[in-house]
Design a protein around this motif. Structure first.
Motif, PDB file in Angstrom:
ATOM      1  N   UNK A   1       0.835  -1.206   0.000  1.00 57.28           N
ATOM      2  CA  UNK A   1       0.000   0.000   0.000  1.00 57.28           C
ATOM      3  C   UNK A   1       0.870   1.257   0.000  1.00 57.28           C
ATOM      4  N   UNK A   2       0.239   2.328  -0.472  1.00 56.86           N
ATOM      5  CA  UNK A   2       0.944   3.592  -0.567  1.00 56.86           C
ATOM      6  C   UNK A   2       1.413   4.058   0.807  1.00 56.86           C
ATOM      7  N   UNK A   3       0.538   3.866   1.807  1.00 51.95           N
ATOM      8  CA  UNK A   3       0.899   4.377   3.135  1.00 51.95           C
ATOM      9  C   UNK A   3       2.128   3.655   3.686  1.00 51.95           C
ATOM     10  N   UNK A   4       2.292   2.384   3.306  1.00 49.85           N
ATOM     11  CA  UNK A   4       3.438   1.664   3.871  1.00 49.85           C
ATOM     12  C   UNK A   4       4.752   2.258   3.352  1.00 49.85           C
ATOM     13  N   UNK A   5       4.731   2.765   2.110  1.00 50.27           N
ATOM     14  CA  UNK A   5       5.930   3.422   1.580  1.00 50.27           C
ATOM     15  C   UNK A   5       6.347   4.572   2.485  1.00 50.27           C
ATOM     16  N   UNK A   6       5.347   5.379   2.859  1.00 53.52           N
ATOM     17  CA  UNK A   6       5.667   6.538   3.706  1.00 53.52           C
ATOM     18  C   UNK A   6       6.027   6.112   5.125  1.00 53.52           C
ATOM     19  N   UNK A   7       5.396   5.062   5.589  1.00 52.22           N
ATOM     20  CA  UNK A   7       5.731   4.581   6.935  1.00 52.22           C
ATOM     21  C   UNK A   7       7.160   4.035   6.976  1.00 52.22           C
TER      22      UNK A   7
END
Lengths: 507, 623
Positions: A111-117
């Motif tokens: 997921x996109x959010x995991x990239x930022x996390x």
């Protein structure tokens, strides 16, 4: 237990990473905003700490907590001039990368959010690495940085990303393994001398026999040489940088690789001063080879991202050369170089990323005449390129010149050969610029859009800093200076005095 | 009166450049006006400083203005400081004066170019960098201006970068200059190692103590730098290609100012060259060789700009020669640099005016008889022509004759070469003159030559006046020699084998022969296509095979080297590692059941590994 400033600084992005992951998957935008928010708060806190450090010195920030007492391992953090500079660089590049990569993670494996996390996780660990004053803590964090980076490369990027990610991991693990042997060795020595302690200050007092010191040095140095990366341990970098997203490449080359050169100063020179001096000739020659080899191979690349990766190999050669020249100009220059290289390579990778995302190809032959259709993009790319080739007036010039001058004062022949690097740098940057940006407009380029506001916003701080620190580098140089002086003192080297001293009266 | 505000000289064009380059389309309407105003302001301010200096004693005329500490590292401290003295103020006036005229001219010349604002931004950037170069009081700061002008030159040569040829020429200029910059880098490093500083004051004071080896090495390093920037042999090859830039750029950067920076560097480093006969001789030889090489190239070019570029190389060769002669020649090197700035800018802008009326054709074989449709251009160009030939009372007569004189006093062979160069100069310039303005018209029917607008002709008229009157700097009581004395020392008395008058007459006779030969050869009809020439002509047309040599010795081997290394890097270094991996892969085939390919299982093994470490540590501890 009282929590110190630095612990807080580490926790902040870590909490940010968890918070980002807790946002529901459907609300990707919110997750990204949360992540960016945390990275910005971290930047503000870093600025406060850096200003405090400049005013009051390091004492306020040193903290030691008992951790694994049987090993003598502590959760100990602290800052010196070198560490501050890299902490600031990390805190600065993270939000910039996030803004620049805002839409880059949409079609990743996860997921996109995991990239930022993962980015925030990497930030937390990197900050820890640069602040750790306990060797065991350093080692743990050093290895732990591999995890977020592995997922960033392997999850989001080009077709060969899995291969690149595994290659990166294997190289790093191999380096880490040798360092582990040395870390264990240090424990043995420390335990033999009394109560075991992994605190840097305690280990620096150890009396180590010549041979042992050399072996232990080699373990650390090898890990750092792979990380930095020096020729011939460099081949993982071009693959990783080419397959990762541009933002990941910036974090990899701008921050993570600096752990290698940072480690050489903080650990090799501090813990094994005699072995460092002993290894100097070989290391300097390897550094020289890296400078020239990296630049020559960069000239011959056909892929934009691989080309930039090879320029970094050349730049890391300069950094290592400055460190092992063992002069105050060399060490100061190298530390400053780490910072400036972070700025210039970030700019270069990010603008290259903007270009590649528009055309969908990283091959140089697919471009031509971009300047005509997207002048702002071409202009920023040229600017980033000029800073990469260390144009006088921009910040990388001062650091590169200090490195060369510092080397020259002790090793004239090496420095004279290394200076050839400035011609090669002009070649790799300007040939690339010519092929991509000038000439008649190629098919597929006509409708290329110029930079949008978000993309400019991400690059602007880099441009301002590169110009600003080119004209007025004094604040950063002054922060580095005391750390360099104490390192020199510890290693037991002094600068060569001028051969023809000129007294004030003579002027 | 102090010179605290000297920094404004640099800051005004720098700020203007920033506004024009960052301002975007919003500045399109008035960008060229702001861009022209900036050097005019600097010029006016420079003039004020110059006038003030007239009323000051020798000592007060030199002042180092410290702006702030740039950085300090170890025992080395580098200040961001400017030096305003009799030498730098002359350059300030030349750069901003001729620079302003060229800016004004460009308003007309670039009128129809959609990127005119950007052009003025780059020109302003150049003016700022060039002023920094001549005003810097520390060699490292000189370096900033030095590469700054190189950048501006790169951007302006490649201004029409949609043409591949322009983009390639720009890159070549930058790279060749970087080769020269190796010299400047090494020189500053040596200064740091020797004197612990690269400030002019310290280097000048410390030069006394230099061993002859170090003095020679420093002199040669600085000469290498000068060769790059001033297009001297062996780093001359970029200048002819640089003519790809718009003509005002050729006039300003590649004739009047930037390319003379090498001469400035040598004169500024007089304290070092004083202690090295060898390096000084090298400067003289480089200058002499280039003076002749440039002149020969100039003879064979049909492209009017390239003929003038060859001439520029040659004239800078004269300046270098003079600078290499030491105190006997410094003042004349600078004197010729100034007059050359006037007459060469004049002729380049004249060439631009011709091109403007000829649909941007540069081939002189397509010109002819242009004196009638372009009267102002013709007359002003003729002033430049008479000046470069050294016809009295034009400025070049005074400046070039003094160099030939000093050369003869130093060494007969050098003097003879300088004299010969004057003859060749007369030949190729007469050739340019005849092919462009005299003879029959050879232009095509669809070309309608016309005089340029006033905004372009007025700068020509002013420069023509300076080409005529520039000699006053010397014949008015040897003013320039006295003016520069505090910087370069007193002129040395020299002894000539013949009297000055006789030498002057001989020089004029040689010049007359050059003119006569050209008139004889180009009196008849000139074909529109260049005839196949003799091997000598081909040699000259191909720039004395300078490019061929670079290609054979540096470029080709370099390409092979990079290709081989790239191949090795992919197959060799990486292949070795991958090969090892394959080997282990074979071994681990048997362990395949552990290889699930999932990261989590690798992570698990890492945890086991970590546990192993913990156990190992405990074991050591417990034992």
């Amino acid at each position: 237990m009282n929590i110190g400033w630095l612990t807080l600084l580490l926790l902040l992005p870590f909490v940010g990473a968890l918070a980002t992951m807790l946002v529901p998957k459907a609300k990707a935008l919110l997750a990204k905003q949360v992540a960016l928010g945390f990275s910005l708060v971290t930047l503000v806190l870093t600025a406060i700490i850096a200003i405090g450090y400049q005013r009051n010195g390091a004492e306020d920030y040193a903290e030691t907590h008992a951790w694994i007492e049987p090993f003598g391992a502590h959760f100990a953090l602290g800052l010196d001039g070198v560490g501050v500079v890299l902490v600031v660089l990390t805190a600065l590049l993270t939000p910039i990368v996030m803004i620049a990569s805002w839409n880059d993670a949409q079609d990743g494996r996860w997921s996109e959010k995991s990239f930022f996390a993962w980015i925030l996780g990497l930030e937390a660990l990197s900050l820890g690495v640069f602040a750790a004053t306990d060797v065991f803590l350093f080692y743990v964090l050093f290895e732990a940085t591999l995890i977020p980076m592995y997922f960033l490369i392997g999850g989001f990027g080009g077709a060969q990303r899995s291969y690149a990610a595994v290659k990166f991991l294997l190289y790093s693990l191999l380096g880490g393994l040798l360092m582990l042997a040395s870390v264990v060795g240090l424990y043995v020595l420390s335990a033999r001398a009394g109560d075991p302690s992994y605190l840097l200050t305690d280990l620096m007092q150890l009396d180590i026999s010549q041979n042992t010191e050399r072996w232990l040095f080699l373990g650390f140095f090898f890990a750092f040489a792979v990380k930095a990366p020096m020729v011939p341990f460099h081949t993982w970098l071009p693959d990783a940088a080419a397959e990762a997203t541009p933002g990941t490449s910036v974090l990899l080359v701008g921050i993570l690789d600096k752990i290698g050169t940072f480690g050489m100063i903080r650990f090799c020179l501090s813990l094994f001063p005699n072995a460092s001096e002993w290894a100097t000739p070989v290391v300097l020659v390897l550094a020289l080879i890296s400078i020239l080899y990296g630049a020559l191979v960069a000239i011959g690349q056909t892929d934009i991202k691989r080309l930039i990766a090879y320029t970094s190999i050349s730049h890391f050669g300069f950094i290592v050369m400055g460190i092992f020249a063992l002069t105050s100009q060399g060490l100061t220059g190298s530390t400053l170089y780490m910072f400036n290289h972070g700025l210039s390579t970030a700019a270069l990778f990010l603008v290259a990323g903007y270009l590649i995302s528009r055309r969908g190809s990283a091959r140089i032959v697919d471009y031509g005449g971009v300047e005509k259709v997207a002048p702002v993009l071409a202009g920023t790319f040229l600017f980033a390129g000029l800073s990469s080739l260390a144009l006088p007036g921009l910040s990388p010039f001062i650091s590169e010149f200090m490195v060369l001058a510092g080397t020259f004062s002790r090793h004239k022949v090496l420095a004279v050969i290394a200076v050839l690097g400035i011609v090669l740098a002009a070649l790799y940057i300007l040939i690339m610029y010519q092929r991509l940006m000038t000439g008649p407009v190629r098919d597929g380029i006509e409708k290329l859009k110029d930079l949008n506001a978000r993309e400019v916003l991400a690059i602007a701080p880099l441009v301002v800093l590169i110009i600003g620190l080119g004209i007025f580098p004094k604040p950063v140089v002054d922060i580095i200076k005391p750390a360099v002086e104490s390192t020199m003192q510890h290693v037991g080297v002094t600068d060569k005095a001028p051969e023809i001293p000129v007294t004030e009266g003579q002027k | 009166m102090s010179h605290e505000l000297t920094w404004l000289l640099v800051a005004v064009p720098a700020v203007s450049a920033a506004i024009l380059l960052l301002g975007g389309k919003a500045t399109n309407a008035w960008g060229h006006l702001l861009g022209t105003l900036a050097p005019l302001i600097s010029f006016a301010f420079g003039l004020v400083l110059f006038v003030q200096m007239q009323g000051q004693g020798h000592e007060e005329r030199s002042e180092t203005v410290r702006l702030f500490e740039w950085f300090s590292v170890g025992s080395i401290k580098v200040d961001f400081s400017l030096l305003i003295d009799p030498l730098s103020i002359l350059f300030v006036l030349l750069i901003t004066g001729v620079g302003s005229l060229i800016h004004i001219y460009s308003i007309g010349y670039m009128e129809h170019d959609p990127r005119r604002r950007r052009f003025f931004g780059y020109l302003n950037l150049f003016i700022a960098a060039m002023l920094l170069l001549v005003l810097a009081a520390d060699y490292l700061l000189v370096f900033v201006g030095w590469e700054g002008v190189g950048l501006a030159s790169y951007l302006l040569i490649g201004f029409w970068q949609h043409k591949d040829s322009a983009a390639v020429a720009a890159k070549k200029a930058f790279v060749v200059n970087r080769v020269g910059d190796i010299g400047l880098s090494l020189a500053v490093m040596s200064m740091w190692a020797l004197f612990g500083s690269s400030a002019f004051v310290t280097v000048d004071a410390g030069a006394e103590g230099l061993s002859s080896t170090w003095a020679t090495l420093l002199g040669l390093m600085l000469l290498l730098a000068a060769c790059g920037k001033s297009a001297q042999v062996p780093l001359q090859s970029w200048l002819l290609d640089a003519m790809e830039g718009p003509t005002p750029v050729s006039a300003l950067i590649h004739a009047a100012t930037m390319v003379t920076a090498g001469v400035y560097l040598v004169v500024r480093s007089s304290a070092i060259y004083e202690h090295t006969e060898a390096a000084s001789t090298a400067v003289v030889i480089v200058g002499t060789v280039t003076a002749l090489a440039g002149a020969i190239i100039g003879c064979a070019k049909d492209d009017i700009k390239k003929a003038l570029a060859g001439s520029t190389m040659s004239q800078i060769g004269y300046m270098m020669l003079a600078a290499g002669l030491g105190p006997a020649g410094y003042a004349f090197a600078i004197f010729h640099l100034l007059t050359h700035g006037f007459f060469k800018a004049n002729m380049f802008l004249g060439a631009g005016s011709v091109m403007h009326g000829m649909n941007d054709d540069v081939d002189m074989r397509h010109y002819g008889a242009l004196r009638t449709p372009m009267k102002v251009t013709f007359v002003t160009f003729a002033f430049g022509y008479l000046a470069i030939l050294g016809i009295p009372p034009f400025s070049g007569f005074f400046s070039k004759d003094k160099i030939i004189e000093a050369a003869f006093a130093d060494n007969f062979v050098i003097g003879l070469c300088a004299l010969l160069g004057a003859g060749i100069t007369a030949f190729y310039m007469t050739r340019v003159m005849i092919m462009t303005f005299f003879g029959k018209k050879r232009w095509a029917d669809d070309v309608h030559p016309h005089e340029s607008p006033a905004v372009m002709t007025w700068p020509l008229i002013i420069l023509a006046a300076l080409s005529l009157g520039g000699g006053a700097l010397y014949f008015a009581g040897h003013w320039i020699v006295g003016w520069l004395e505090p910087v370069v020392g007193p002129e040395e008395a020299h002894h000539l084998p013949v009297s000055v008058l006789v030498l002057t007459l001989i020089t004029l006779a040689v010049v007359a022969v050059g003119i006569a030969v050209a008139v004889l050869l180009y009196r008849r009809d000139i074909p529109r296509e260049a005839p196949a020439g003799s091997p000598v002509t081909t040699f000259a047309r191909r720039d004395l095979y300078g490019d061929a040599l670079n290609e054979a010795v540096l470029m080709r081997p370099g390409q092979y080297l990079t290709r081989t290394l790239v191949w090795l890097d992919n197959r060799g270094v990486d292949g070795l590692v991958n090969g090892l991996a394959a080997l282990f892969g074979g071994l681990s085939g048997r362990l395949r059941r552990f290889q699930t390919g999932f990261v989590r299982s690798y992570a698990l093994s890492m945890v086991f590994g970590a546990a192993f470490v913990v156990v190992a540590l405990l074991a050591v501890r417990l034992s």
